[in-house]
Motif scaffolding. Structure first.
Motif, short mmCIF file in Angstrom:
data_model
loop_
_atom_site.label_atom_id
_atom_site.label_comp_id
_atom_site.label_asym_id
_atom_site.label_seq_id
_atom_site.Cartn_x
_atom_site.Cartn_y
_atom_site.Cartn_z
N ASP A 136 29.57 112.85 133.92
CA ASP A 136 28.86 114.02 133.52
C ASP A 136 29.86 115.13 133.17
OD1 ASP A 136 27.71 116.43 133.00
OD2 ASP A 136 26.11 116.04 134.49
N PRO A 154 26.21 114.71 129.58
CA PRO A 154 25.40 115.69 130.43
C PRO A 154 24.20 114.99 131.11
CG PRO A 154 25.85 116.52 128.35
CD PRO A 154 25.93 115.41 128.21
N ASN A 155 24.10 115.60 132.38
CA ASN A 155 22.89 114.83 133.16
C ASN A 155 22.81 113.40 133.25
OD1 ASN A 155 22.07 117.60 133.71
ND2 ASN A 155 21.22 117.64 131.63
N VAL A 156 23.88 112.83 133.11
CA VAL A 156 23.85 111.34 133.27
C VAL A 156 23.28 110.75 134.31
CG1 VAL A 156 26.27 111.02 134.21
CG2 VAL A 156 25.46 109.60 132.47
#
Ligand SMILES: [Zn+2]
Ligand SMILES: [Zn+2]
Length: 444
Positions: free
Chosen positions: A168, A29-31
């Motif tokens: 993500d 997540p939030n890569v």
């Protein structure tokens, strides 16, 4: 799981040293805000060309641009304005002319088509490229080849692999449902790829690697057991799906060819794709077609399991002369026939000599072949998962007419010199009967 297989060499019991060319794969997540930016800084790129279309701008590229600005990394945005982007001369030329010539990295934000374009243009321009993926729709993110349309033919150009891939799960799980279902279809196709590969090892003594097939098999199991969660759009299950798709890409790199990830289900998909292109019809997702092909391929193994071949009778069957074969092939491949005929001239896979050699081996190993056919996953399982995802399960559901469906079963094996269950059926003189069975069942 995937980290253990990349950016290193693995000396394998099969005799080969396996190596994946991609350096970094991050599925988090939030890569975009974290791992992507850290990576770009660590590489000290001076200027990027960010490539997207209107849809992928909305789902990810706007975030990429905002983060690059915040991090003071210079870039030029190249956004396709068309509703439908194709990997053809027009869109490739458009990027070649629109990219910043002083950029030292092309960053593709999208899935299949955007990547095929960026992979090719970056290779021609001699620049590295990276990916921010937006849908778990296919297994080609880390492929070394670009599937492009050139003179109205779909051809694979050997290019290069991305340096890094960033995904993500929260973005992927919001991809359109038919794109997620296509990813599942592409992945379920690997069930047949592994069986075709094993079959060729038995019949032709083709090189086979248990290490690679075990990795692909584990990836398949994860997706099969998580299919309820994938259908529900859960982030974690979607992350597993995309990881499984990437792993099959890594395994192609390991093998040095697409054997672990492409069998006759892909050949049937390629056949329909080529015909749709020649006829100017709207494209269908790769994985959607592969899913349909997988159900047919697994039914072919069920058909094999039911046979008790009389090899003396089979060996005495008349052999179709090359001219007649060529006529049939030209009727099926139309404007793309020359390549298919050339391939047969080179490989001679249907020649009386090669057929006789394969039949001798098929006869000697029949019990093993039959056991493989009996043990492989049943077509019902794949059919059920595709249904659960509201994905098409039969060629007619994507608009393929009866004759084109029959031609795919009969002639898809001519697309590559790669032994599969369709070649086995042909060798046994059973391919037409199998095709008739499927067509009667599907188009009754
Ligand atoms: Zn190996
Ligand atoms: Zn595929």
């Amino acid at each position: 799981m995937i980290e253990q297989y990349i950016a290193k060499s693995i000396a394998c019991a099969c005799g080969k040293t396996h190596r994946s060319r991609v350096e970094t794969i991050e599925i988090k997540p939030n890569v975009i805000e974290h791992e992507l930016i850290d990576f770009l800084k660590s590489k000290a790129y001076k200027k990027l060309t960010v490539v997207c279309d209107k849809n992928t701008y909305r789902v990810a590229a706007d975030r990429v641009c905002a983060t690059l600005e915040q991090s003071q990394i210079p870039f030029k945005l190249h956004m396709y304005q068309e509703d439908s982007v194709l990997p053809n001369e027009h869109f490739i030329g458009n990027l070649a002319m629109g990219m910043a010539l002083d950029s030292d990295l092309i960053l593709a934000v999208g899935s299949g088509t955007i990547n095929d374009i960026c992979r090719y243009v970056s290779a021609v321009a001699g620049k590295p490229y990276c990916i921010v993926g937006t849908a778990p729709s296919m297994d080609g993110y880390i492929s070394g080849g670009s599937a492009l349309i050139y003179n109205n033919l779909k051809l694979t150009f050997e290019t290069h692999t991305p340096t890094a891939v960033f995904l993500d799960p929260q973005i992927l799980s919001h991809a359109p449902k038919d794109m997620i279902a296509a990813g599942v279809g592409d992945l379920l196709g690997k069930i047949n790829c592994l069986t075709d590969w094993r079959l060729s090892q038995i019949v032709n003594g083709e090189w086979h690697c248990d290490f690679i097939s075990d990795i692909v098999d584990a990836a398949i199991q994860k997706v099969v057991t998580g299919s309820d969660q994938i259908a529900a759009g859960q982030d974690e299950a979607i992350a597993d799906l995309v990881e499984a798709l990437l792993l099959s890409g890594v395994c192609m790199d390991f093998a040095g060819n697409s054997r672990p990830a492409s069998g006759c289900e892909h050949h049937m998909s390629h056949f329909w794709e080529m015909r749709y292109l020649l006829e100017g019809r709207e494209a269908v997702f790769h994985g959607t077609k592969v899913g349909i092909g997988t159900v047919i391929a697994l039914r072919a193994y069920e058909y094999i399991a039911s046979l008790t071949p009389n090899f003396d009778r089979i060996k005495a069957l008349p052999h179709k002369p090359f001219d007649e074969w060529e006529q049939d092939v030209r009727g099926a491949f139309l404007g793309a026939s020359d390549e298919i005929v050339d391939l047969e001239r080179k490989s001679g896979k249907n020649s009386p000599e090669k057929l006789a050699a394969r039949l001798a081996s098929t006869e000697a190993n029949w019990q093993q072949i039959k056991a493989l056919a009996e043990q492989t996953v049943k077509s019902e399982l794949v059919y059920g998962i595709l249904k659960q995802l509201d994905a098409p399960t039969k060629p007619g559901e994507i608009g393929v007419e009866k004759e084109m469906a029959r031609q795919a079963i009969l002639y898809a094996k001519e697309i590559r010199d790669r032994y599969t269950v369709l070649q086995l059926l042909w060798d046994l003189g059973e391919l037409e009967r199998f095709a008739d069975q499927i067509i009667t069942d599907y188009y009754a």
